[in-house]
Enzyme design. Structure first.
Site, PDB file in Angstrom:
ATOM      1  N   CYS A   2       0.832  -1.209   0.000  1.00 38.23           N
ATOM      2  CA  CYS A   2       0.000   0.000   0.000  1.00 38.23           C
ATOM      3  C   CYS A   2       0.866   1.259   0.000  1.00 38.23           C
ATOM      4  CB  CYS A   2      -0.856   0.030   1.248  1.00 38.23           C
ATOM      5  SG  CYS A   2      -1.797  -1.451   1.530  1.00 38.23           S
ATOM      6  N   ARG A  28       4.860   0.048  -6.373  1.00 43.74           N
ATOM      7  CA  ARG A  28       4.895  -0.780  -5.166  1.00 43.74           C
ATOM      8  C   ARG A  28       3.913  -1.947  -5.249  1.00 43.74           C
ATOM      9  NH1 ARG A  28       6.854   2.145  -0.550  1.00 43.74           N
ATOM     10  NH2 ARG A  28       5.476   0.911   0.743  1.00 43.74           N
ATOM     11  N   TRP A  77      -3.202  -2.525  -1.327  1.00 41.15           N
ATOM     12  CA  TRP A  77      -2.869  -3.908  -1.708  1.00 41.15           C
ATOM     13  C   TRP A  77      -3.637  -4.772  -0.717  1.00 41.15           C
ATOM     14  CZ3 TRP A  77      -0.228  -8.241   0.309  1.00 41.15           C
ATOM     15  CH2 TRP A  77       0.223  -9.168  -0.631  1.00 41.15           C
ATOM     16  N   ASN A 103      -1.525   2.008   6.075  1.00 36.65           N
ATOM     17  CA  ASN A 103      -0.704   0.883   5.605  1.00 36.65           C
ATOM     18  C   ASN A 103      -0.398   0.012   6.811  1.00 36.65           C
ATOM     19  OD1 ASN A 103      -0.609   2.167   3.179  1.00 36.65           O
ATOM     20  ND2 ASN A 103       1.582   2.652   3.238  1.00 36.65           N
ATOM     21  N   GLY A 104      -0.350  -1.295   6.615  1.00 39.29           N
ATOM     22  CA  GLY A 104      -0.042  -2.186   7.738  1.00 39.29           C
ATOM     23  C   GLY A 104      -1.220  -3.085   8.046  1.00 39.29           C
ATOM     24  N   GLU A 484      18.033 -17.019  -9.326  1.00 45.69           N
ATOM     25  CA  GLU A 484      17.602 -15.652  -9.594  1.00 45.69           C
ATOM     26  C   GLU A 484      17.027 -15.535 -11.022  1.00 45.69           C
ATOM     27  OE1 GLU A 484      16.837 -13.190  -8.007  1.00 45.69           O
ATOM     28  OE2 GLU A 484      16.925 -11.515  -9.395  1.00 45.69           O
ATOM     29  N   LYS A 488      13.250 -14.305 -11.881  1.00 42.69           N
ATOM     30  CA  LYS A 488      12.954 -13.164 -12.780  1.00 42.69           C
ATOM     31  C   LYS A 488      11.947 -13.573 -13.839  1.00 42.69           C
ATOM     32  CE  LYS A 488      13.977 -10.527 -11.082  1.00 42.69           C
ATOM     33  NZ  LYS A 488      14.671 -10.245  -9.871  1.00 42.69           N
ATOM     34  N   GLU A 491       8.313 -14.219 -12.355  1.00 44.16           N
ATOM     35  CA  GLU A 491       7.550 -13.097 -11.797  1.00 44.16           C
ATOM     36  C   GLU A 491       7.073 -12.113 -12.853  1.00 44.16           C
ATOM     37  OE1 GLU A 491       9.626 -10.502  -9.017  1.00 44.16           O
ATOM     38  OE2 GLU A 491      11.505 -10.955  -9.999  1.00 44.16           O
ATOM     39  N   HIS A 507      18.104 -35.841  -9.842  1.00 43.43           N
ATOM     40  CA  HIS A 507      17.484 -36.445  -8.652  1.00 43.43           C
ATOM     41  C   HIS A 507      15.973 -36.270  -8.644  1.00 43.43           C
ATOM     42  CE1 HIS A 507      21.362 -37.414  -6.972  1.00 43.43           C
ATOM     43  NE2 HIS A 507      21.766 -36.188  -7.281  1.00 43.43           N
ATOM     44  N   LYS A 606       6.258  -4.194  -4.504  1.00 42.21           N
ATOM     45  CA  LYS A 606       7.688  -3.878  -4.486  1.00 42.21           C
ATOM     46  C   LYS A 606       8.266  -3.994  -3.088  1.00 42.21           C
ATOM     47  CE  LYS A 606      11.561  -2.476  -6.232  1.00 42.21           C
ATOM     48  NZ  LYS A 606      12.320  -3.550  -6.894  1.00 42.21           N
TER      49      LYS A 606
HETATM   50  C1  F6R Z   1      12.103 -10.075  -6.973  1.00 44.13           C
HETATM   51  C2  F6R Z   1      11.983  -9.164  -5.861  1.00 44.13           C
HETATM   52  C3  F6R Z   1      11.684  -9.715  -4.511  1.00 44.13           C
HETATM   53  C4  F6R Z   1      12.500  -8.952  -3.445  1.00 44.13           C
HETATM   54  C5  F6R Z   1      12.072  -9.398  -2.038  1.00 44.13           C
HETATM   55  C6  F6R Z   1      12.907  -8.714  -0.969  1.00 44.13           C
HETATM   56  O1  F6R Z   1      12.412  -9.395  -8.140  1.00 44.13           O
HETATM   57  O2  F6R Z   1      12.095  -7.987  -6.016  1.00 44.13           O
HETATM   58  O3  F6R Z   1      11.942 -11.082  -4.434  1.00 44.13           O
HETATM   59  O4  F6R Z   1      13.856  -9.186  -3.658  1.00 44.13           O
HETATM   60  O5  F6R Z   1      10.727  -9.076  -1.835  1.00 44.13           O
HETATM   61  O6  F6R Z   1      12.817  -7.332  -1.066  1.00 44.13           O
HETATM   62  P1  F6R Z   1      13.868  -6.364  -0.406  1.00 44.13           P
HETATM   63  O7  F6R Z   1      15.164  -6.574  -1.078  1.00 44.13           O
HETATM   64  O8  F6R Z   1      13.323  -4.995  -0.640  1.00 44.13           O
HETATM   65  O9  F6R Z   1      13.932  -6.724   1.046  1.00 44.13           O
END
Ligand code: F6R
Length: 611
Positions: A2, A28, A77, A103-104, A484, A488, A491, A507, A606
């Site tokens: 949010c 976000r 959100w 927010n929260g 990673e 990517k 997502e 395995h 985000k």
């Molecule tokens: C993937 C992504 C998430 C963040 C995770 C941690 O692209 O962005 O997996 O890496 O939510 O976020 P931070 O680094 O902000 O603690």
């Protein structure tokens, strides 16, 4: 997650400031949006499910709304109740005297709601947040600040709030506990937000509220007190990036812009931090003498998602270079599994946003258990950065796209510098340190060379983007890089992708391979490459298409694969960085070809500020 924006000042276009702020918080992740202002002494509220553009249509085209002086706005959100118009913020009491955005999560909202209903208050939504304006109404006795603090004292859970009232229309009350609030201090105006991205267009002077702070904000005054109304003083910080950094600058998506920015963001992360004479790194934020460094017997890295993958690369660095026992803990696990930690242990929470709830809780747990803590954070002034007490900033600049790119490569680079510093204060000889320092300095150039191959990577993406299942495999430093790469792809393109250690495929997962399941093999020239080649043969024997990253000119890999992405010849230690950039580009072009919402993928946020 949010987002909150609020404005108080003399502008005639208060609504535009709020809407612009909401747009800057879109990255976000959210599912509905709303605004409220005071018009002719009454609170006016507009909210819509879906994108900020829907709200824009409602306020500007359908209603021609004008707010004078004061307004608050929100992107939601959903946690409690589906994302519909009713559950969107702002929320208000039944007589629309008090109006709040939140927010929260309010953990005891059901009990509070029940008590308030018994007193005759009527609720309209399924949200936890609605109890805030209703509680304030219950406590209001001619003093808004006191009513808000009385209400907040009832709440168990987390909040960042902004609240306005028709009884005291010349102020906004903001408060924070576990969910960030920043106050942008302008001249004769104040912009409040949950994220500096919504503030920097108006001012670079900001106050970050601490947990327990409640601020009464008027046009020319900001008074901050705690929940017991005791005044507290908070310094005004300067944000060191400007609005241009938070805009697309001609790129089609923030993600592409951020991928292309990496040579510069990595240069910023390295700048002034390498000592070539001594073959070591200078990380003053770490704030530990060589003696203190040698006392560290164990490193625990704790993080989530992409940041955790960077930590997994660093596990190899710390153990290979500094010979320090190192573990990586998913932050939610760390906080709940009662880890064995003591004062000889350095806990490194890694976070781009600095606000991830699980990582923050892990940090607090580490402090409580007496560990030394050093954060690795991108967002300056964020909660994790401040609570860590000491740590190293990434200096990657704002990362707007939900999919993390430049934060990952800067994290890996800075973690390599950290490991180098530890290694030099332990047993690493100077010449080895010098070689590594020189290689780190070349990372931006390696990344630039990969970016110049974007066209080739785009062709590969177009060729395979119709495949629904993918595997990414690697070993050693390139194993977390494979994880990673898979993250990517899934997502942003919504394709099913799994990352595996190349050795692990046989395995179980190999059962899934068919001619429609591409395997992206990270076959760069590092220790274990011959083994990866054998694993690739195993995939080929099951008819899986092979795409590989390989060290420039490696004919052996080229002969085995359908498609190849060349990575410049570099030291194995730094290879995760250019390789990750290649995989970011591959995911980006697949998602683009599939027409996905690249910067704001569905269901994602985000900054993940809930458990
Ligand atoms: C993937 C992504 C998430 C963040 C995770 C941690 O692209 O962005 O997996 O890496 O939510 O976020 P931070 O680094 O902000 O603690």
């Amino acid at each position: 997650m949010c987002g909150i924006v609020g404005y108080i000042g003399d502008r005639s276009n208060v609504l535009n400031v709020l809407m612009d702020g909401l747009r800057r918080l879109e990255y976000r992740g959210y599912d509905s949006a709303g605004v409220a202002g005071i018009v002719n002494g009454e609170i006016d509220v507009y909210k819509e499910p879906g994108k900020v553009a829907n709200l824009d249509q409602l306020v500007h085209i359908e209603n021609d709304v004008v707010f004078q002086k004061v307004g608050i706005a929100h992107t939601r959100w959903a946690t409690h109740g589906p994302p519909n118009q009713m559950n969107a913020h702002p929320h208000f009491d039944q007589d629309k005297e008090f109006c709040a955005v939140h927010n929260g999560i309010i953990e005891n909202y059901a009990t509070l709601k029940n008590q308030l209903q018994k007193k005759g208050h009527i609720f309209h939504t399924q949200t936890d947040s609605e109890v805030i304006p209703v509680l304030v109404k219950e406590f209001y006795d001619g003093d808004l600040f006191s009513a808000v603090t009385a209400a907040l004292r009832q709440i168990v859970g987390t909040y960042g709030i902004a609240l306005v009232s028709k009884h005291e229309p010349n102020k906004i009350i903001v408060a924070r506990k576990g969910s960030p609030i920043v106050i942008g201090v302008g001249t004769d105006e104040t912009v409040i937000a949950s994220d500096v991205a919504a503030v920097v267009k108006h001012t670079n002077n900001v106050i970050y509220l601490d947990d327990g702070d409640v601020a009464e904000v008027s046009v020319d005054n900001i008074e901050i007190r705690n929940l017991d109304a005791v005044p507290v003083s908070r310094k005004v910080d300067k944000v060191d990036w400007d609005i241009a950094s938070a805009e697309k600058g001609g790129f089609e998506h923030f993600m592409l812009k951020e991928i292309y920015e990496q040579p510069d963001s990595i240069k910023n992360a390295i700048r002034g931090r390498l000592n070539f004479e001594q073959g070591t790194a200078i990380l003053s934020g770490l704030n530990m003498t060589p003696g203190e460094l040698t006392e560290i017997e164990r490193v625990i890295i704790t993080a989530c998602g992409t940041s955790m993958h960077a930590g997994m690369v660093a596990e190899y660095y710390f153990e290979d270079l500094a010979h320090i026992l190192t573990d990586v803990d998913q932050a939610a696990e760390f906080r709940y599994r009662n880890p064995i930690v003591n004062n000889k242990c350095l806990v490194i929470p890694i976070s781009q946003s600095g606000e991830t709830a699980d990582t923050l809780a892990a940090l607090r747990e580490a402090h409580m258990k007496g560990a030394k803590v050093s954060g690795l954070v991108n967002a300056v002034g964020s909660t994790i950065a401040r609570e860590a007490g000491r740590g190293v900033y990434l200096h990657a600049g704002p990362e707007i796209s939900v999919a993390s790119t430049k934060a990952f490569t800067c994290q890996v680079t800075v973690l390599l510098m950290m490991a180098l510093k530890f290694a030099r204060s332990h047993r690493m000889p100077m010449p080895v340190g010098k070689t590594i320092a020189n290689e780190i300095q070349k990372i931006p150039d390696y990344v630039q060379q990969v970016i110049e191959r974007s066209g080739e990577i785009e062709k590969i993406a177009k060729k395979w983007c119709k495949c629904h299942d993918w595997f990414f495999i690697g070993r050693s430093y390139l194993y977390p890089t494979a994880l990673e790469g898979a993250l990517k792809l899934k997502e942003i393109s919504y394709l099913h992708a799994e990352g595996y250690n190349a050795a692990e495929l046989k395995h179980g997962p190999i059962a899934l391979l068919t001619e429609d399941v591409p395997v992206v093999a990270l076959a760069n020239d590092i220790d274990g490459k011959d083994k990866v080649l054998s694993n690739m043969q195993e995939c080929k024997a099951r008819k899986a298409p092979l795409i590989a990253t390989a060290t420039e000119g490696d004919q052996e890999v080229a002969d085995l694969t359908d498609d190849i992405i060349w990575i410049p010849k570099c030291h194995p230690l730094v290879s995760p960085v250019p390789t990750a950039v290649a995989l970011q580009l591959l995911s980006y072009y697949v998602a683009k070809e599939l027409g996905c919402s690249i910067d704001q993928p569905r269901n994602l946020a985000k900054s993940v500020t809930v458990e």
